[in-house]
Enzyme design. Structure first.
Site, PDB file in Angstrom:
ATOM      1  N   HIS A   1      24.740  24.140  68.955  1.00 53.55           N
ATOM      2  CA  HIS A   1      23.747  24.511  67.936  1.00 53.55           C
ATOM      3  C   HIS A   1      22.522  23.608  68.082  1.00 53.55           C
ATOM      4  O   HIS A   1      22.645  22.434  68.441  1.00 53.55           O
ATOM      5  CB  HIS A   1      24.368  24.365  66.538  1.00 53.55           C
ATOM      6  CG  HIS A   1      23.491  24.911  65.461  1.00 53.55           C
ATOM      7  ND1 HIS A   1      22.417  24.226  64.963  1.00 53.55           N
ATOM      8  CD2 HIS A   1      23.508  26.103  64.821  1.00 53.55           C
ATOM      9  CE1 HIS A   1      21.816  24.967  64.038  1.00 53.55           C
ATOM     10  NE2 HIS A   1      22.466  26.112  63.943  1.00 53.55           N
TER      11      HIS A   1
ATOM     12  N   GLU B   1      19.305  31.717  69.003  1.00 50.12           N
ATOM     13  CA  GLU B   1      18.746  31.178  67.770  1.00 50.12           C
ATOM     14  C   GLU B   1      17.444  30.450  68.090  1.00 50.12           C
ATOM     15  O   GLU B   1      17.465  29.263  68.446  1.00 50.12           O
ATOM     16  CB  GLU B   1      19.723  30.186  67.128  1.00 50.12           C
ATOM     17  CG  GLU B   1      21.036  30.798  66.703  1.00 50.12           C
ATOM     18  CD  GLU B   1      21.650  30.027  65.549  1.00 50.12           C
ATOM     19  OE1 GLU B   1      21.886  30.632  64.509  1.00 50.12           O
ATOM     20  OE2 GLU B   1      21.868  28.821  65.694  1.00 50.12           O
TER      21      GLU B   1
ATOM     22  N   GLY C   1      21.701  29.722  56.020  1.00 50.90           N
ATOM     23  CA  GLY C   1      21.430  29.660  54.581  1.00 50.90           C
ATOM     24  C   GLY C   1      21.984  30.828  53.786  1.00 50.90           C
ATOM     25  O   GLY C   1      22.620  30.630  52.738  1.00 50.90           O
TER      26      GLY C   1
ATOM     27  N   GLU D   1      20.794  22.062  66.030  1.00 49.06           N
ATOM     28  CA  GLU D   1      20.842  20.804  65.266  1.00 49.06           C
ATOM     29  C   GLU D   1      21.699  19.763  65.981  1.00 49.06           C
ATOM     30  O   GLU D   1      21.414  18.572  65.929  1.00 49.06           O
ATOM     31  CB  GLU D   1      21.359  21.090  63.840  1.00 49.06           C
ATOM     32  CG  GLU D   1      20.298  21.797  63.008  1.00 49.06           C
ATOM     33  CD  GLU D   1      20.833  22.703  61.917  1.00 49.06           C
ATOM     34  OE1 GLU D   1      21.999  22.560  61.525  1.00 49.06           O
ATOM     35  OE2 GLU D   1      20.067  23.570  61.457  1.00 49.06           O
TER      36      GLU D   1
ATOM     37  N   ASN E   1      27.611  30.148  59.221  1.00 44.74           N
ATOM     38  CA  ASN E   1      27.535  28.721  59.551  1.00 44.74           C
ATOM     39  C   ASN E   1      27.147  27.983  58.279  1.00 44.74           C
ATOM     40  O   ASN E   1      25.983  27.957  57.901  1.00 44.74           O
ATOM     41  CB  ASN E   1      26.485  28.505  60.660  1.00 44.74           C
ATOM     42  CG  ASN E   1      26.293  27.031  60.979  1.00 44.74           C
ATOM     43  OD1 ASN E   1      27.058  26.182  60.516  1.00 44.74           O
ATOM     44  ND2 ASN E   1      25.281  26.723  61.770  1.00 44.74           N
ATOM     45  N   TRP E   2      28.150  27.421  57.621  1.00 44.31           N
ATOM     46  CA  TRP E   2      27.886  26.749  56.338  1.00 44.31           C
ATOM     47  C   TRP E   2      27.265  25.370  56.530  1.00 44.31           C
ATOM     48  O   TRP E   2      26.933  24.710  55.554  1.00 44.31           O
ATOM     49  CB  TRP E   2      29.185  26.641  55.534  1.00 44.31           C
ATOM     50  CG  TRP E   2      29.598  27.936  54.890  1.00 44.31           C
ATOM     51  CD1 TRP E   2      28.909  29.125  54.892  1.00 44.31           C
ATOM     52  CD2 TRP E   2      30.787  28.176  54.114  1.00 44.31           C
ATOM     53  NE1 TRP E   2      29.593  30.075  54.173  1.00 44.31           N
ATOM     54  CE2 TRP E   2      30.754  29.523  53.693  1.00 44.31           C
ATOM     55  CE3 TRP E   2      31.876  27.388  53.746  1.00 44.31           C
ATOM     56  CZ2 TRP E   2      31.774  30.088  52.906  1.00 44.31           C
ATOM     57  CZ3 TRP E   2      32.887  27.946  52.973  1.00 44.31           C
ATOM     58  CH2 TRP E   2      32.836  29.286  52.551  1.00 44.31           C
ATOM     59  N   LYS E   3      27.159  24.927  57.768  1.00 47.87           N
ATOM     60  CA  LYS E   3      26.605  23.585  58.060  1.00 47.87           C
ATOM     61  C   LYS E   3      27.317  22.553  57.169  1.00 47.87           C
ATOM     62  O   LYS E   3      28.503  22.703  56.913  1.00 47.87           O
ATOM     63  CB  LYS E   3      25.086  23.600  57.887  1.00 47.87           C
ATOM     64  CG  LYS E   3      24.454  24.741  58.706  1.00 47.87           C
ATOM     65  CD  LYS E   3      22.989  24.630  58.883  1.00 47.87           C
ATOM     66  CE  LYS E   3      22.492  25.827  59.702  1.00 47.87           C
ATOM     67  NZ  LYS E   3      21.071  25.751  60.026  1.00 47.87           N
TER      68      LYS E   3
ATOM     69  N   SER F   1      17.269  32.438  60.053  1.00 46.13           N
ATOM     70  CA  SER F   1      16.731  32.986  58.801  1.00 46.13           C
ATOM     71  C   SER F   1      17.081  34.451  58.573  1.00 46.13           C
ATOM     72  O   SER F   1      16.272  35.197  58.028  1.00 46.13           O
ATOM     73  CB  SER F   1      15.210  32.777  58.736  1.00 46.13           C
ATOM     74  OG  SER F   1      14.898  31.405  58.726  1.00 46.13           O
TER      75      SER F   1
ATOM     76  N   GLY G   1      16.347  28.057  59.531  1.00 43.84           N
ATOM     77  CA  GLY G   1      16.098  27.398  58.251  1.00 43.84           C
ATOM     78  C   GLY G   1      14.648  27.390  57.822  1.00 43.84           C
ATOM     79  O   GLY G   1      14.277  26.690  56.882  1.00 43.84           O
TER      80      GLY G   1
END
Ligand code: PGA
Length: 260
Positions: free
Chosen positions: A92, A164, A229, A94, A9-11, A207, A170
């Site tokens: 997700h 998650e 990340g 976010e 997941n490159w966001k 993470s 993160g």
């Protein structure tokens, strides 16, 4: 039965130069592992071209609830499919916390992904406060119920669930394999009631780093990872994919890559 799956997941990171460089550093998916990269939508077509000829698959990080319409700034699951995506991250944390996606909207997006022929990766997870107050399981069950209770059993075919914990995303605070396995087992039990428990892949996210990945993937109900990340570093991401290749679940499966 279940083939290992590792999803990047490159966001909202990267640019054209990053993708060229990542593609030259990262080799290919290890044997026995499905590897999916979810770049920002703007770079999906470039990613598909950059990895052509390799076993990498692609996904998007979000979809709209409907196939088209006057929805400035949104993108439909059908458009993602048209550009080469086969997977869609849905719900997700976010999206839930920063963009106000309720359980009901997440359920609609899950259906939108299915309708377009994308494999949904449904994210669930509790906040630190919810865990500390003993509501971790209830929170995850409610998030699952919002989608599963309205989805006929066939809708769950080719779906993936990613656990998650919000407190691990993160933050550098990975859940221990025991904590993650405990929730994964509960999720699988819940899926059992929907009749798809044995075939549905359950990913851990939060993470994940190269050095802790193998211990997580060795847990009985963890079939791979959703990596944020660390997926931006081609070497670290390759090491995580290799860790999934060594995990027991990767040993005995038929190829489930691709859309339904
Ligand atoms: P992280 O992100 O690996 O950077 O914690 C995971 C995710 O948000 O999917």
């Amino acid at each position: 039965m279940r083939r290992a799956l590792v999803v990047a997941n490159w966001k909202m990171h990267g640019d054209r130069r990053f993708i060229t460089s990542f593609a030259s550093q990262y080799g290919d998916a290890p044997v026995g592992v499905d590897v999916v990269i979810c770049p920002p939508l703007a770079y999906l077509a470039q990613c598909v071209a950059a990895f052509r000829g390799r076993r990498i698959r692609f996904g998007v990080q979000n979809v709209a609830t409907v196939p088209s319409g006057a929805l400035t700034g949104e993108h439909a699951a059908e458009m993602a499919r048209d550009l080469g995506a086969e997977y869609a991250i849905i719900g997700h944390s976010e999206r839930r916390s920063l963009f106000g996606e309720s359980d009901a909207i997440v359920a609609q997006k899950f259906q939108a992904a299915k309708r377009a022929g994308l494999n949904p990766i449904l994210c669930v997870g509790e906040t630190l406060q919810q865990r500390r107050s003993g509501r971790a399981h209830a929170t995850v069950h409610a998030q699952l119920a919002a989608v599963l209770d309205n989805a006929p059993a066939p809708a769950l075919e080719h779906a993936t669930i990613a656990y998650e914990p919000v407190w691990a995303i993160g933050t550098g605070a990975t859940a221990t394999p025991a904590v993650a396995q405990d929730m994964h087992a509960a999720i699988r039990e819940r899926l059992g009631r929907a009749g798809v428990a044995a075939r549905t892949r359950l990913l851990y996210g939060g993470s994940i780093k190269a050095d802790g990945a193998a211990a997580l993937f060795a847990a009985a109900d963890i079939d791979g990872g959703l990596v944020g990340g660390a997926s931006l570093d081609a070497t670290a991401f390759a090491a995580i994919c290799c860790a999934a290749a060594c995990a027991p679940c990767a040993a005995t499966t038929n190829d489930t890559t691709g859309t339904q």
